[in-house]
Design an enzyme around this catalytic site. Structure first.
Site, short mmCIF file in Angstrom:
data_model
loop_
_atom_site.label_atom_id
_atom_site.label_comp_id
_atom_site.label_asym_id
_atom_site.label_seq_id
_atom_site.Cartn_x
_atom_site.Cartn_y
_atom_site.Cartn_z
N HIS A 62 0.84 -1.21 0.00
CA HIS A 62 0.00 0.00 0.00
C HIS A 62 0.87 1.25 0.00
O HIS A 62 0.64 2.19 -0.78
CB HIS A 62 -0.91 -0.03 1.23
CG HIS A 62 -1.68 1.23 1.47
ND1 HIS A 62 -3.01 1.36 1.13
CD2 HIS A 62 -1.33 2.42 2.02
CE1 HIS A 62 -3.43 2.58 1.46
NE2 HIS A 62 -2.43 3.24 2.00
N GLU A 63 1.89 1.27 0.86
CA GLU A 63 2.76 2.44 0.94
C GLU A 63 3.60 2.60 -0.33
O GLU A 63 3.83 3.72 -0.79
CB GLU A 63 3.66 2.34 2.17
CG GLU A 63 2.93 2.26 3.50
CD GLU A 63 1.93 3.40 3.70
OE1 GLU A 63 2.12 4.47 3.09
OE2 GLU A 63 0.97 3.23 4.46
N HIS B 178 1.56 4.34 -2.90
CA HIS B 178 1.56 5.79 -2.70
C HIS B 178 2.80 6.42 -3.35
O HIS B 178 2.72 7.50 -3.95
CB HIS B 178 1.56 6.13 -1.21
CG HIS B 178 0.20 6.12 -0.59
ND1 HIS B 178 -0.88 6.76 -1.14
CD2 HIS B 178 -0.26 5.55 0.57
CE1 HIS B 178 -1.94 6.60 -0.36
NE2 HIS B 178 -1.59 5.86 0.68
N GLU C 181 -6.60 6.99 -1.01
CA GLU C 181 -6.49 5.74 -0.27
C GLU C 181 -7.03 4.53 -1.02
O GLU C 181 -6.45 3.45 -0.99
CB GLU C 181 -7.17 5.87 1.09
CG GLU C 181 -6.44 6.79 2.06
CD GLU C 181 -4.98 6.41 2.24
OE1 GLU C 181 -4.69 5.22 2.46
OE2 GLU C 181 -4.13 7.31 2.14
#
Length: 289
Positions: free
Chosen positions: A132-133, A136, A207
């Site tokens: 997930h990071e 980003h 998100e």
């Protein structure tokens, strides 16, 4: 594309708010010019210093492969899979369970996790969080969020300085002839609130995309869904204390899902994120990794 346009519009609104504050407080063309200059300097500062600011706020400490071999190799493996340079790896000395990424581009990025998250997540769920990071970073969300946090912080600081001036009588009436009294009052009362709402809206638009990117990178949406549920419960018990302006960087927050909670939340409701991940699970091929 829709989220990118929305994010750009919200960032423009945030910078516009900073310019408007200067115009209303200082008054006239001088206030407008100062506001534009302040917005430009703030955005430029964020561009070059975003990673250092965020890491300092959370007191993150760099770690090597020898110091945290499991975490380091996981970040390395997922970075290779995503075809991006491996970001620097940091650990935040907190039992609060959370994680974030920062940096202006993949070549200047960092991933940080707390001691708490390392203690409570199994490897498949931690992998979902790291992915997930990394998403980003791939999407340049780390720069967007850092710029938003810095501009919002500048707005709040400016409003606070105006408030002190009003309370303690800084400056005479003649010194502030160009200022609009009503504008000054509204600035002190509403500008920080408006800046926070815009900043958090920017975070919420990113998100779902990061969750989806994690699911595709790991091939295991359900693991991230479990991690989000676990992290939300723990975040309410042991919050990660820091400057609220940087909360949107985190993977999870602890604000309730009511209307005001959604308005002032840096993330979509966890229930909605989990539902989206489980729906995506039906669309993905069988995990190949």
């Amino acid at each position: 594309m829709g989220n990118q346009v929305k994010t750009a519009a919200l960032l423009a609104a945030l910078s516009g708010l900073l310019i408007a504050i200067s115009y209303w407080v200082i008054g006239g063309s001088s206030g407008l010019i100062i506001g534009i200059g302040l917005a430009a300097v703030t955005n430029l500062f964020s561009w070059y210093q975003s990673d250092k600011i965020a890491l300092a706020v959370y007191q993150a400490q760099p770690v090597s492969e020898g110091e945290a071999p499991g975490l380091y190799r996981m970040v390395q493996r997922l970075s290779d899979r995503a075809n991006i340079p491996m970001p620097r790896v940091y650990i935040v000395p907190s039992q609060g369970a959370n994680a974030f990424a920062t940096g202006r581009d993949p070549e200047h990025a960092a991933v940080a996790v707390t001691e708490g998250i390392l203690n409570i997540l199994p490897d498949d769920e931690l992998e979902g969080v790291i992915a997930h990071e990394l998403t980003h970073i791939i999407n340049r969300d780390t720069l967007t969020q850092a710029v938003a946090a810095t501009v919002a912080g500048a707005i709040s600081f400016l409003a606070q300085m105006v408030s002190y001036s009003l309370w303690f009588g800084g400056g005479s009436r003649d010194d502030n002839r160009g200022a609009n009294p009503l504008g000054v009052l509204l600035t002190v009362m509403l500008a920080p609130l408006a800046a926070t709402i815009i900043q958090l809206a920017i975070s919420r638009t990113r998100e779902f995309s990061a969750d989806a990117g994690s699911a595709r990178l790991t091939g295991n949406p359900r693991a991230l869904a479990r991690a989000l549920q676990r992290l939300e419960a723990l975040a309410k018990q042991i919050p990660l204390n820091a400057n609220p302006a940087f909360e949107p960087l985190l993977i999870i927050n602890s604000i309730s899902g009511q209307f005001l909670g959604n308005l002032f939340s840096s993330h979509p409701a966890t229930e909605a994120r989990v539902a989206a991940l489980l729906k995506l699970e039906q669309q993905l091929p069988t995990k190949a990794y």
